[in-house]
Design a protein around this motif. Structure first.
Motif, PDB file in Angstrom:
ATOM      1  N   PHE A 128       0.841  -1.199   0.000  1.00  0.00           N
ATOM      2  CA  PHE A 128       0.000   0.000   0.000  1.00  0.00           C
ATOM      3  C   PHE A 128       0.873   1.245   0.000  1.00  0.00           C
ATOM      4  N   ALA A 129       1.965   1.218   0.770  1.00  0.00           N
ATOM      5  CA  ALA A 129       2.900   2.345   0.779  1.00  0.00           C
ATOM      6  C   ALA A 129       3.519   2.546  -0.595  1.00  0.00           C
ATOM      7  N   MET A 130       3.827   1.454  -1.295  1.00  0.00           N
ATOM      8  CA  MET A 130       4.415   1.561  -2.627  1.00  0.00           C
ATOM      9  C   MET A 130       3.445   2.215  -3.600  1.00  0.00           C
ATOM     10  N   ARG A 131       2.174   1.881  -3.479  1.00  0.00           N
ATOM     11  CA  ARG A 131       1.178   2.480  -4.373  1.00  0.00           C
ATOM     12  C   ARG A 131       1.030   3.974  -4.090  1.00  0.00           C
ATOM     13  N   MET A 132       1.084   4.329  -2.803  1.00  0.00           N
ATOM     14  CA  MET A 132       0.997   5.751  -2.467  1.00  0.00           C
ATOM     15  C   MET A 132       2.222   6.494  -2.984  1.00  0.00           C
ATOM     16  N   LEU A 133       3.401   5.887  -2.864  1.00  0.00           N
ATOM     17  CA  LEU A 133       4.620   6.507  -3.372  1.00  0.00           C
ATOM     18  C   LEU A 133       4.549   6.701  -4.882  1.00  0.00           C
ATOM     19  N   ALA A 134       3.965   5.729  -5.583  1.00  0.00           N
ATOM     20  CA  ALA A 134       3.829   5.845  -7.039  1.00  0.00           C
ATOM     21  C   ALA A 134       2.952   7.035  -7.399  1.00  0.00           C
ATOM     22  N   GLY A 135       1.852   7.210  -6.660  1.00  0.00           N
ATOM     23  CA  GLY A 135       0.962   8.336  -6.932  1.00  0.00           C
ATOM     24  C   GLY A 135       1.632   9.667  -6.647  1.00  0.00           C
ATOM     25  N   SER A 137       4.831  10.221  -6.744  1.00  0.00           N
ATOM     26  CA  SER A 137       5.863  10.401  -7.769  1.00  0.00           C
ATOM     27  C   SER A 137       5.275  10.936  -9.066  1.00  0.00           C
ATOM     28  N   ARG A 138       4.088  10.447  -9.432  1.00  0.00           N
ATOM     29  CA  ARG A 138       3.434  10.947 -10.654  1.00  0.00           C
ATOM     30  C   ARG A 138       3.124  12.429 -10.516  1.00  0.00           C
ATOM     31  N   ARG A 139       2.638  12.844  -9.339  1.00  0.00           N
ATOM     32  CA  ARG A 139       2.331  14.258  -9.138  1.00  0.00           C
ATOM     33  C   ARG A 139       3.610  15.091  -9.186  1.00  0.00           C
ATOM     34  N   LEU A 140       4.697  14.605  -8.571  1.00  0.00           N
ATOM     35  CA  LEU A 140       5.967  15.327  -8.594  1.00  0.00           C
ATOM     36  C   LEU A 140       6.477  15.458 -10.015  1.00  0.00           C
ATOM     37  N   HIS A 141       6.351  14.392 -10.795  1.00  0.00           N
ATOM     38  CA  HIS A 141       6.789  14.431 -12.191  1.00  0.00           C
ATOM     39  C   HIS A 141       6.002  15.488 -12.950  1.00  0.00           C
ATOM     40  N   GLY A 142       4.695  15.561 -12.700  1.00  0.00           N
ATOM     41  CA  GLY A 142       3.867  16.562 -13.377  1.00  0.00           C
ATOM     42  C   GLY A 142       4.267  17.975 -12.998  1.00  0.00           C
ATOM     43  N   LEU A 143       4.570  18.203 -11.717  1.00  0.00           N
ATOM     44  CA  LEU A 143       4.962  19.536 -11.282  1.00  0.00           C
ATOM     45  C   LEU A 143       6.320  19.933 -11.855  1.00  0.00           C
ATOM     46  N   VAL A 144       7.250  18.974 -11.937  1.00  0.00           N
ATOM     47  CA  VAL A 144       8.549  19.264 -12.546  1.00  0.00           C
ATOM     48  C   VAL A 144       8.374  19.609 -14.016  1.00  0.00           C
ATOM     49  N   HIS A 145       7.495  18.891 -14.692  1.00  0.00           N
ATOM     50  CA  HIS A 145       7.206  19.179 -16.104  1.00  0.00           C
ATOM     51  C   HIS A 145       6.653  20.590 -16.246  1.00  0.00           C
ATOM     52  N   ASP A 146       5.788  20.997 -15.307  1.00  0.00           N
ATOM     53  CA  ASP A 146       5.222  22.345 -15.349  1.00  0.00           C
ATOM     54  C   ASP A 146       6.311  23.398 -15.185  1.00  0.00           C
ATOM     55  N   VAL A 147       7.208  23.180 -14.231  1.00  0.00           N
ATOM     56  CA  VAL A 147       8.285  24.144 -13.994  1.00  0.00           C
ATOM     57  C   VAL A 147       9.150  24.282 -15.249  1.00  0.00           C
ATOM     58  N   GLN A 148       9.434  23.162 -15.897  1.00  0.00           N
ATOM     59  CA  GLN A 148      10.218  23.207 -17.135  1.00  0.00           C
ATOM     60  C   GLN A 148       9.480  23.993 -18.208  1.00  0.00           C
ATOM     61  N   ALA A 149       8.170  23.772 -18.305  1.00  0.00           N
ATOM     62  CA  ALA A 149       7.380  24.467 -19.327  1.00  0.00           C
ATOM     63  C   ALA A 149       7.381  25.970 -19.075  1.00  0.00           C
ATOM     64  N   TYR A 150       7.231  26.377 -17.815  1.00  0.00           N
ATOM     65  CA  TYR A 150       7.203  27.804 -17.501  1.00  0.00           C
ATOM     66  C   TYR A 150       8.548  28.462 -17.805  1.00  0.00           C
ATOM     67  N   ALA A 151       9.635  27.705 -17.562  1.00  0.00           N
ATOM     68  CA  ALA A 151      10.967  28.274 -17.727  1.00  0.00           C
ATOM     69  C   ALA A 151      11.433  28.283 -19.180  1.00  0.00           C
ATOM     70  N   LEU A 152      11.013  27.277 -19.950  1.00  0.00           N
ATOM     71  CA  LEU A 152      11.571  27.084 -21.291  1.00  0.00           C
ATOM     72  C   LEU A 152      10.606  27.411 -22.422  1.00  0.00           C
ATOM     73  N   HIS A 153       9.320  27.479 -22.136  1.00  0.00           N
ATOM     74  CA  HIS A 153       8.333  27.691 -23.191  1.00  0.00           C
ATOM     75  C   HIS A 153       7.718  29.091 -23.089  1.00  0.00           C
ATOM     76  N   ASN A 154       7.412  29.674 -24.243  1.00  0.00           N
ATOM     77  CA  ASN A 154       6.717  30.959 -24.217  1.00  0.00           C
ATOM     78  C   ASN A 154       5.221  30.733 -23.991  1.00  0.00           C
ATOM     79  N   GLY A 155       4.481  31.848 -23.887  1.00  0.00           N
ATOM     80  CA  GLY A 155       3.061  31.740 -23.587  1.00  0.00           C
ATOM     81  C   GLY A 155       2.284  30.957 -24.621  1.00  0.00           C
TER      82      GLY A 155
END
Length: 231
Positions: A128-135, A137-155
Motif C-alpha cells: 500500500f505504501a508503494m502504491r501511495m509513493l507511485a501516486g 511520484s506521478r504528481r511530482l513528475h507533473g509539477l517538474v514538467h510544469d516548472v520546465q514548461a514555464y521556464a523554457l516555453h513561451n506563452g
C-alpha cells in the motif's frame, strides 16, 4: 459541510481508484471507516495554509483548485483537481501544516482519508505504501514538467500544450476541449495573465487553428496546431 458516509458506497468507490484497486474487500471496508465526505459549494474551502494536515483528499465530483497567495495578495493556481484525482498525500506524510490552500471551483463532493487509517494499512501491507509513493511520484513528475514548461516555453507554447495535453500520441484528428474552469483560473495555472491567455486564444482562432464557443474549443487539426510555427 461533512455528510455521513452511509448513503455513499465508499468501499465500492475506493475500489475503482488506482491507489486502492488491489485492496481486498476487508481492507477497503477498514479504509472506508476512516473516511469522511464533504459536500462543498462553489467557493467553499477544503483546507487553508497553516491548518493541520491529518488526511489526504480525493475529488469525487466537481473541481478543486490548489493555490498559494503571494505577500502582495496575488493568487497563483498550482494545480486543478478533477474527479478521481487525489491531493495532499505528500503533505500528510510530512507531519506539518498545509502549505497551500484548496478551494472548490464548483459544487463538489470531496472524500477525505484519515492519516491514522492510511498508516494502519501501510503497517499491514507495505505494498500500500508503494502504491501511495507511485501516486506521489506521478504528481511530482507533473509539477517538474510544469516548472520546465514555464521556464523554457513561451506563452503560446504553454497554451498549445494545455490544449493538447490529453492527446498523448493519438493521431491527428478533430479534437474538442472543454475548459473545466474559468479562463482566469487556467491562465493562473499557466503562469500568465488572463488578458494574455485570451489574446493567445484569439490569435490561434484568427489563424484557423482553433474554433471557440465560450468554454468549448474545437481543434480542427491537432497535428497542425502541434506544428504551429511558434512551437
Amino acid at each position: 459541510m461533512d455528510t455521513p458516509a452511509r448513503p455513499f458506497d465508499l468501499p465500492r468507490y475506493l475500489a475503482v481508484l488506482p491507489l486502492f484497486q488491489e485492496m481486498t474487500p476487508p481492507e477497503l471496508q477498514r479504509l472506508a471507516e476512516g473516511c469522511r465526505l464533504q459536500r462543498l459549494q462553489r467557493g467553499d474551502t477544503v483546507f487553508r495554509v497553516g491548518e493541520p494536515c491529518e488526511e489526504f483528499h480525493v475529488a469525487v465530483t466537481g473541481q478543486v483548485k490548489l493555490f498559494a497567495i503571494s505577500p502582495a495578495g496575488q493568487e497563483k493556481v498550482i494545480e486543478l483537481i478533477g474527479p478521481g484525482q487525489s491531493f495532499a498525500e505528500a503533505l500528510m506524510f510530512t507531519g506539518k501544516p498545509y502549505i497551500i490552500n484548496a478551494q472548490a471551483l464548483s459544487d463538489a463532493l470531496v472524500l477525505s482519508v484519515g492519516k491514522d487509517t492510511v498508516f494502519g494499512e501501510i503497517s499491514r501491507d507495505p505494498r500500500f505504501a508503494m502504491r501511495m509513493l507511485a501516486g506521489i511520484s506521478r504528481r511530482l513528475h507533473g509539477l517538474v514538467h510544469d516548472v520546465q514548461a514555464y521556464a523554457l516555453h513561451n506563452g503560446m507554447q504553454r497554451v498549445i500544450g494545455y490544449l493538447l495535453r490529453d492527446l498523448d500520441d493519438a493521431p491527428a484528428a478533430v479534437h474538442q476541449v472543454s475548459l473545466p474552469v474559468s479562463k482566469a483560473t487556467i491562465a493562473s495555472r499557466l503562469s500568465m495573465t488572463p488578458e494574455y491567455f485570451s489574446r493567445v486564444l484569439h490569435e490561434l482562432e484568427a489563424e484557423g487553428l482553433i474554433e471557440m464557443d465560450r468554454r468549448e474549443i474545437r481543434i480542427p487539426d491537432t497535428e497542425r496546431l502541434a506544428r504551429h510555427p511558434l512551437q
